[in-house]
Design an enzyme around this catalytic site. Structure first.
Site, PDB file in Angstrom:
ATOM      1  CE  LYS A  66       3.861  -2.831   4.071  1.00  0.00           C
ATOM      2  NZ  LYS A  66       4.333  -3.595   4.655  1.00  0.00           N
ATOM      3  CB  VAL A  69      -4.884   1.866   0.300  1.00  0.00           C
ATOM      4  CG1 VAL A  69      -6.250   1.613   0.604  1.00  0.00           C
ATOM      5  CG2 VAL A  69      -3.985   2.250   1.448  1.00  0.00           C
ATOM      6  N   GLY A  70      -6.633  -0.701  -1.266  1.00  0.00           N
ATOM      7  CA  GLY A  70      -7.648  -0.868  -2.073  1.00  0.00           C
ATOM      8  C   GLY A  70      -8.049  -2.214  -1.445  1.00  0.00           C
ATOM      9  CD  GLU A  71      -7.445  -6.482  -4.683  1.00  0.00           C
ATOM     10  OE1 GLU A  71      -6.209  -5.492  -4.391  1.00  0.00           O
ATOM     11  OE2 GLU A  71      -7.574  -6.856  -4.990  1.00  0.00           O
TER      12      GLU A  71
HETATM   13  N1  MCN Z   1      -3.857   5.014  -0.826  1.00  0.00           N
HETATM   14  C1  MCN Z   1      -2.897   6.053  -0.095  1.00  0.00           C
HETATM   15  N2  MCN Z   1      -1.647   5.079  -0.246  1.00  0.00           N
HETATM   16  C2  MCN Z   1      -1.380   3.901  -0.289  1.00  0.00           C
HETATM   17  C3  MCN Z   1      -1.992   3.371  -1.108  1.00  0.00           C
HETATM   18  C4  MCN Z   1      -3.487   4.348  -1.381  1.00  0.00           C
HETATM   19  O1  MCN Z   1      -3.120   6.725   0.328  1.00  0.00           O
HETATM   20  N3  MCN Z   1      -0.108   4.122   0.102  1.00  0.00           N
HETATM   21  C5  MCN Z   1      -5.376   5.580  -1.359  1.00  0.00           C
HETATM   22  C6  MCN Z   1      -5.680   7.004  -2.873  1.00  0.00           C
HETATM   23  O2  MCN Z   1      -6.230   7.502  -2.691  1.00  0.00           O
HETATM   24  C7  MCN Z   1      -5.513   5.272  -3.689  1.00  0.00           C
HETATM   25  C8  MCN Z   1      -6.449   4.797  -3.100  1.00  0.00           C
HETATM   26  O3  MCN Z   1      -5.333   4.134  -1.877  1.00  0.00           O
HETATM   27  O4  MCN Z   1      -5.676   6.011  -4.809  1.00  0.00           O
HETATM   28  C9  MCN Z   1      -6.095   3.075  -3.635  1.00  0.00           C
HETATM   29  O5  MCN Z   1      -5.207   2.258  -3.680  1.00  0.00           O
HETATM   30  P1  MCN Z   1      -4.228   1.328  -3.939  1.00  0.00           P
HETATM   31  O6  MCN Z   1      -4.331   0.114  -3.161  1.00  0.00           O
HETATM   32  O7  MCN Z   1      -2.649   1.394  -4.554  1.00  0.00           O
HETATM   33  O8  MCN Z   1      -5.665   0.606  -4.902  1.00  0.00           O
HETATM   34  P2  MCN Z   1      -5.838   0.543  -6.915  1.00  0.00           P
HETATM   35  O9  MCN Z   1      -5.488   2.153  -7.059  1.00  0.00           O
HETATM   36  O10 MCN Z   1      -4.672  -0.214  -7.310  1.00  0.00           O
HETATM   37  O11 MCN Z   1      -7.306   0.477  -6.641  1.00  0.00           O
HETATM   38  C10 MCN Z   1      -7.663  -1.210  -6.618  1.00  0.00           C
HETATM   39  C11 MCN Z   1      -8.164  -0.815  -5.581  1.00  0.00           C
HETATM   40  C12 MCN Z   1      -9.054  -2.914  -5.881  1.00  0.00           C
HETATM   41  S1  MCN Z   1      -8.024  -4.228  -6.941  1.00  0.00           S
HETATM   42  C13 MCN Z   1     -10.211  -2.731  -5.409  1.00  0.00           C
HETATM   43  S2  MCN Z   1     -10.955  -4.425  -6.214  1.00  0.00           S
HETATM   44  C14 MCN Z   1     -11.369  -2.101  -5.023  1.00  0.00           C
HETATM   45  C15 MCN Z   1     -10.272  -1.050  -4.503  1.00  0.00           C
HETATM   46  O12 MCN Z   1      -8.925  -0.481  -5.130  1.00  0.00           O
HETATM   47  N4  MCN Z   1     -11.936  -1.335  -6.193  1.00  0.00           N
HETATM   48  C16 MCN Z   1     -13.011  -0.543  -5.884  1.00  0.00           C
HETATM   49  N5  MCN Z   1     -11.236   0.071  -4.349  1.00  0.00           N
HETATM   50  C17 MCN Z   1     -11.872   0.833  -4.447  1.00  0.00           C
HETATM   51  N6  MCN Z   1     -12.450   2.007  -4.316  1.00  0.00           N
HETATM   52  C18 MCN Z   1     -14.254   2.145  -4.651  1.00  0.00           C
HETATM   53  N7  MCN Z   1     -14.999   2.822  -4.297  1.00  0.00           N
HETATM   54  N8  MCN Z   1     -14.250   1.118  -6.189  1.00  0.00           N
HETATM   55  C19 MCN Z   1     -14.250  -0.389  -6.403  1.00  0.00           C
HETATM   56  O13 MCN Z   1     -14.805  -0.954  -7.140  1.00  0.00           O
END
Ligand code: MCN
Length: 769
Positions: A732, A734-736
């Site tokens: 699911k 992670v980033g936000e």
């Molecule tokens: N990940 C994982 N296992 C999961 C999901 C994710 O290990 N089940 C890890 C991975 O390393 C993946 C990272 O977390 O590359 C982020 O994954 P995800 O949650 O899918 O997010 P996105 O790749 O879509 O990234 C965007 C998100 C958002 S919306 C913002 S805002 C944001 C963020 O991530 N801005 C960032 N993280 C950031 N991190 C940095 N350094 N800079 C930003 O501007």
């Protein structure tokens, strides 16, 4: 185009989550060494011969008509090549917006004639050097006919705003239930304008070669940005190449093409040479919208045991005079707790400011600030522990969509977080714990973020030398996409991660949706996994059937690939390398393209809809389940009794993001979100001067963001389990997730420490004294 050559030197020892470099292993970011060495070249660092420099001239007035712009002095200044205003700008077409709304047919002008906010582009100067352009831009004189403006949500002229009907959510009868509830609390919670404060500024380099446009610009949404440029300049999508190899922070911004982008591309066309425009830090604050200022009034009704009977929320957020931004204030409150009666409504209030935008967890972030502070207040009103009241009102299913959760490990998060933090040592009475003059407070709050899903494509190629190439026009903004995609392909094909190259950040590669909404990891690992398995199957098919293959005569129908070698299972022989097999069967490459959600990609039109608008995105409760990530933050603060200064002393967060593709990177993301949450809780606020309608603290000296000294030990614990309903491989978002809930946990801890409830962010010392 960027190329990350995976080198396993950086691989850590596995912690048992997954072996070696496979998906789930804790390897370090593959792009890390290039970044540390300065070898990772960002879009704005691209070197081009004959580059000219553009500087934007922005309005200094919040509302008014431009009578005249005096450009003569600027034009005569040394090195100046072009001074652009509305009067000599090229005629551009309007473009489709991010919601897919087709353009009206009216022309698009990136310069204002009537200004509606400070920071609007009114002119631009292009010169041989940045210094010459900057000096000449100061010579452009603008004569305005000022008009009254609305400075902010607090401006008496702002009014109540206009209702946004789709934001109304109702079930049961909240009014009647509230009126009859034995315990009731009602309070207003407010959040200010907040900014992305990315270290890399917004900007671009534009170059025309005939009818072909190349733009180097940081962009988490390559397809949309490239399409906007193609529509503005009336050229086919294929004629635009957008290159965004690395992004120096986006946090929700940088996804759209901006006015200053149109100006740079226009200037490059007019001058017949490449042009670079980058906004300065002060320009960013008024020209790029951050998180909208919000207010919400929340009423909770409960019985005497603390069980919720009703939730009512009335919210409002700022938007601009001519643009629309809805900060979805009911997103977390409508799913957090079980309640038989619920009502939410929301207005937007137009103010003379740039249109706000997405900032890490737009909607969920302020929504959780409201409900998570309110439930803490209800805990005190009913004499319950803040953890107990959350368990008592635990939502066993999504109370709004009325569907089961795909997975919700929130009970586990409460249990693990409370134990590791030592929540049981908390004396419930406010102002009851101290060390000398330091008042100690323990606070708890929940965070959540939906699982968003849009189709995304990836191409996997097995090459003649046995290496693997993964390509997608998706992006890595410091998140780890390069790394997890290399891990995914390596595992699916049976090679080590250093044999995989990942290409991202280029519109000429297979399309991807927006890198926002914490969806890319789930989408792109899914697409890469499918493509890599299909490529592997094709390779094995060749090994079994091709006359040149050494396995043909063995008449086997099963072969295994491990460590880049193909062999009969359970046979002693070492088999042959992939490169050797490719040579024997006479192939240069095996190439496969796959999509995460194939059923939604049917036609070219569909692809366009999916990648260059937001309309292909599925709702988190599409189908049989409601899909969300969850977390519980336990935070200790220390408040100085004399000075009112707040320090966060400890954070323990337990988080459910399903399966983690790389725990080391996920933990780093979670910690980053928590750091931003601490910053939001205690420091960040765009201060608006009501007289001029401008953000005054428009620099990183005055707009405070957390630094190392503000951040304590942060412990993050994963409580997720694989969620097959959320993504192909069970992860699911992670980033936000982790920024959501930090500010209310701190506000609740500050109340516990001091007995004073601060309902307006940031929690500064003057609000506590
Ligand atoms: N990940 C994982 N296992 C999961 C999901 C994710 O290990 N089940 C890890 C991975 O390393 C993946 C990272 O977390 O590359 C982020 O994954 P995800 O949650 O899918 O997010 P996105 O790749 O879509 O990234 C965007 C998100 C958002 S919306 C913002 S805002 C944001 C963020 O991530 N801005 C960032 N993280 C950031 N991190 C940095 N350094 N800079 C930003 O501007």
């Amino acid at each position: 185009m960027s190329l990350v050559e995976a080198r396993s030197k950086h691989a850590d020892a596995s912690d048992g989550t997954a072996a070696g470099t496979a998906l789930g292993a804790r390897i370090s970011r593959l792009d890390g060494p290039a970044k540390i060495r300065g070898a990772a070249s960002y879009a704005l660092e691209h070197q081009l011969a004959n580059l000219a420099y553009g500087v934007a001239v922005q309005s200094t007035l919040a509302a008014g008509r431009i009578r005249r712009i005096e450009t003569k002095a600027a034009e005569a200044a040394p090195g100046v090549l072009l001074v652009l205003t509305a009067d000599n700008a090229l005629r551009l077409n309007a473009a489709t917006d991010w919601l897919g709304t087709p353009p009206s047919g009216a022309p698009y002008l990136p310069f204002a004639r009537e200004v509606t906010h400070v920071g609007q582009q009114v002119a631009a100067v292009v010169a041989e050097t940045l210094e010459q352009a900057t000096a000449a831009a100061a010579l452009v004189k603008i004569d305005y006919d000022p008009q009254p403006h609305i400075a902010s949500l607090d401006d008496p002229r702002a009014g109540e705003g206009m209702p946004i009907d789709p934001m109304t959510i109702e079930w049961g009868d909240a009014e009647t239930a509230l009126a009859a509830a034995p315990v009731r609390i009602e309070q207003e919670y407010r959040t200010p304008r907040e900014y992305h404060a990315t270290i890399e500024p917004h900007g671009l380099i534009a170059q025309w070669e005939g009818d072909q446009l190349t733009v180097w610009e940081p962009s988490p949404w390559i397809a949309f940005m490239a399409r906007t440029y193609s529509e503005w300049f009336g050229i086919p999508f294929e004629n635009v190449r957008l290159v965004s190899p690395y992004i120096g922070g986006g946090f929700g911004s940088k996804a759209f093409a901006y006015d200053f982008g149109a100006i740079a591309v226009m200037a490059a066309r007019m001058l017949g040479r490449p042009v670079k425009v980058a906004l300065t830090r002060p320009q960013l604050f008024n020209a790029i919208g951050g998180r909208a200022a919000t207010r919400q009034t929340i009423a909770l009704g409960a019985d005497r045991t603390g069980r919720l009977l009703a939730i009512r929320q009335r919210g409002a957020n700022e938007t601009s005079i001519d643009g629309m931004w809805v900060e979805v204030l009911n997103s977390a409150i409508s799913i957090m707790y079980a309640t038989p009666n619920f009502s939410s409504r929301q207005n937007v209030v137009r103010v003379n400011a740039v249109r706000p935008g997405a900032l890490r967890a737009p909607g969920e972030n302020p929504s959780a600030f409201g409900i998570e502070c309110a439930i803490d207040e209800l805990a005190y009103a009913t004499g319950l522990d803040p953890l107990e009241i959350r368990l008592l009102n635990y939502a066993e299913q999504d109370p709004h969509a009325r569907k089961p959760w795909s997975t919700r490990q929130l009970r586990e998060a409460f249990a693990v977080g409370a134990k590791v933090f030592g929540w049981s040592k908390r004396n419930p009475a406010p102002r009851s714990m101290r060390e000398g003059r330091q008042l100690i407070g323990y606070g708890l709050a929940v965070g959540t973020y939906p699982v968003r899903r849009t189709p995304g494509e990836a191409r996997v190629r097995i090459l003649a030398d046995g290496t693997v190439e993964v390509a997608s026009a998706s992006i890595d903004m410091g998140t780890g996409t390069y790394t997890i995609l290399a891990q995914t392909a390596a595992e699916a094909i049976g090679v080590s991660v250093e044999r995989v190259q990942v290409k991202l950040g280029d519109s000429s590669l297979p399309p991807s949706p927006v890198g926002g909404g914490s969806q890319l990891a789930g989408l792109m690992t899914g697409a890469v996994h499918k493509a890599a398995l299909a490529a592997r199957d094709e390779l094995i098919g060749l090994a079994i059937n091709h006359p040149g293959s050494p396995f043909r005569e063995k008449q086997t129908n099963t072969l295994a690939i491990a460590d880049g070698r193909i062999a009969l299972p359970r046979e002693e022989s070492a088999g042959v390398t992939i490169a050797e097999l490719m040579r024997r069967v006479g192939r240069d490459s095996i190439e496969v393209l796959r999509d995460t959600l194939p059923e939604t990609v049917r036609s070219a039109e569909d692809r366009f809809r999916n990648y260059a608008t937001i309309t292909g995105m599925l709702s988190p409760s599409e189908g049989d389940y409601s899909r969300h990530s969850w977390c519980a933050h336990f935070i200790e603060v220390r408040v100085d009794e004399d000075f009112g200064t707040v320090r966060v002393a400890r954070v323990v967060s337990a988080l459910d993001s399903g399966r983690l593709y790389n725990p080391k990177l996920a933990e780093s993301q979670w910690k980053g979100g928590i750091v931003m949450g601490i910053s939001q809780a205690l420091l960040e606020e765009g201060v608006v001067d009501p007289r001029h309608g401008r953000v005054m603290n428009n620099n990183l000296g005055d707009y405070l963001i957390a630094t190392n000294a503000d951040i304590p030990e942060i412990q993050v614990i994963s409580v997720g389990i694989p969620d097959p309903h959320s993504s192909v491989l069970g992860g699911k978002g992670v980033g936000e997730l982790s920024i959501v809930g930090v500010a209310p946990a701190i506000a609740n801890a500050v109340f516990h420490a001091t007995g004073k409830r601060v309902r307006e962010l940031p929690i500064t010392l003057e609000k506590l004294l």
